[in-house]
Design an enzyme around this catalytic site. Structure first.
Site, PDB file in Angstrom:
ATOM      1  N   CYS A 173       0.871  -1.177   0.000  1.00 17.98           N
ATOM      2  CA  CYS A 173       0.000   0.000   0.000  1.00 17.98           C
ATOM      3  C   CYS A 173       0.905   1.223   0.000  1.00 17.98           C
ATOM      4  CB  CYS A 173      -0.871  -0.035   1.254  1.00 17.98           C
ATOM      5  SG  CYS A 173      -1.877   1.437   1.493  1.00 17.98           S
ATOM      6  N   CYS A 222      -0.991   3.740  -6.560  1.00 13.17           N
ATOM      7  CA  CYS A 222      -1.832   3.132  -5.528  1.00 13.17           C
ATOM      8  C   CYS A 222      -2.066   1.705  -5.990  1.00 13.17           C
ATOM      9  CB  CYS A 222      -3.154   3.885  -5.410  1.00 13.17           C
ATOM     10  SG  CYS A 222      -4.430   3.000  -4.470  1.00 13.17           S
TER      11      CYS A 222
HETATM   12  N1  DGL Z   1      -4.030   0.683  -1.968  1.00 16.83           N
HETATM   13  C1  DGL Z   1      -3.622   1.833  -1.239  1.00 16.83           C
HETATM   14  C2  DGL Z   1      -2.373   2.479  -1.846  1.00 16.83           C
HETATM   15  O1  DGL Z   1      -1.604   1.813  -2.493  1.00 16.83           O
HETATM   16  C3  DGL Z   1      -4.573   2.870  -0.821  1.00 16.83           C
HETATM   17  C4  DGL Z   1      -6.014   2.862  -1.008  1.00 16.83           C
HETATM   18  C5  DGL Z   1      -6.715   3.602   0.120  1.00 16.83           C
HETATM   19  O2  DGL Z   1      -6.980   2.971   1.121  1.00 16.83           O
HETATM   20  O3  DGL Z   1      -6.965   4.800  -0.018  1.00 16.83           O
HETATM   21  O4  DGL Z   1      -2.115   3.632  -1.658  1.00 16.83           O
END
Ligand code: DGL
Length: 274
Positions: free
Chosen positions: A86, A197
């Site tokens: 993430c 993301c």
């Molecule tokens: N998948 C997450 C990232 O790579 C973030 C998504 C979220 O919870 O806003 O930043």
């Protein structure tokens, strides 16, 4: 968290411990897929914190607190390495976690600005990421390192991860959302788009549809998988061979059957590369 993993004392050989891969929700599956491809003998636990998602519109302190608490839980289960799949949680917490656990192999993910700028010198590079990632210190530093090489255009994408969380990766609603979000870059095309993301690779075919054939679309999943492999190898924790392939356990903080089903679907889904 429910667990099907043996307790800490049951591991005689450290290499046999599982690897934890974590995200705010289902997005980190895009990174897990690459890890499983290059480390087929490892046992992985994927944990999605969909109860607290989205992270990208929370404060840095809140995301740091959540991430630290997940890592503590993984450690009490005896994992041998942690991947923060993430960008948002990496930006908020990876530094702190490395200080707290100096001997634990920990990898994070950050927007792939470096390869994008290097492959498109003098070009325009659009970086799609959550508001928290874009406004964080870590991203400012990253941008600072490459803005002489290419024009880096940060685009906070609040609302985009939700389409992936709801499994709406092929919906007309997502197409319309992206048309509005990317309108400026439909008119003035960029050379590269960084998916900053881990949810966004699942929206890649739609992003391609909206932006047309020109921009190269880049994400950092494979690079992160290689970095984890490198760190585990250095620590002597990599499983190089085994009589059987490793396993993947999916977990979700809401304990939602629906989320687990979506995770499994995304894990095997074909994504058009271009
Ligand atoms: N998948 C997450 C990232 O790579 C973030 C998504 C979220 O919870 O806003 O930043």
């Amino acid at each position: 968290m429910t667990s099907t993993t043996p307790s800490l004392t049951e591991y005689k050989d450290n290499t046999k411990r599982p690897v934890a891969v974590f995200d705010s929700g289902v997005g980190g599956i895009s990174v897990l897929r690459e890890m499983v491809k290059i480390m087929p003998y490892e046992d992985f636990i994927f944990y999605g914190d969909s109860k607290n998602a989205p992270y990208g519109t929370k404060s840095e302190e809140e995301v740091r607190r959540l991430t630290i608490s997940h890592v503590e839980n993984f450690l009490s289960e005896g994992v041998k390495a942690v991947a923060i799949a993430c960008n948002t949680a990496t930006s908020a917490a990876v530094r702190k976690i490395r200080i707290m656990h100096p001997s634990l192999p920990v990898v994070g993910i950050e927007p792939a600005v470096k390869p994008a700028a290097e492959r498109h010198p003098g070009g325009r590079v659009l970086v799609m990421a959550t508001p928290m990632t874009i406004h964080g210190e870590k991203f400012k530093k990253l941008m600072g390192r490459f803005q002489n090489m290419a024009e880096i255009i940060p685009l906070p994408c609040a609302g985009l991860m939700e389409y992936v969380e709801q499994g709406k990766t092929e919906s007309p609603e997502l197409l319309e959302f992206l048309r509005q979000l990317l309108w400026e870059y439909i008119k003035n095309p960029v050379d590269a788009v960084v998916l900053g993301c881990t949810h966004y690779p699942f929206a890649r075919p739609m992003i391609r549809k909206v932006l047309g054939p020109k921009p190269e679309i880049i994400d950092g999943s494979l690079g992160t998988a290689h970095e984890l492999k490198r760190r585990m190898e250095l620590s002597g924790l990599l499983r190089t061979e085994s009589s059987k392939k490793g396993s993947v356990v999916f977990r979700d903080s809401m304990m939602s059957e629906e989320k687990i089903a979506l995770m499994k679907k995304l894990f095997t889904m074909q994504i058009e590369e271009n």
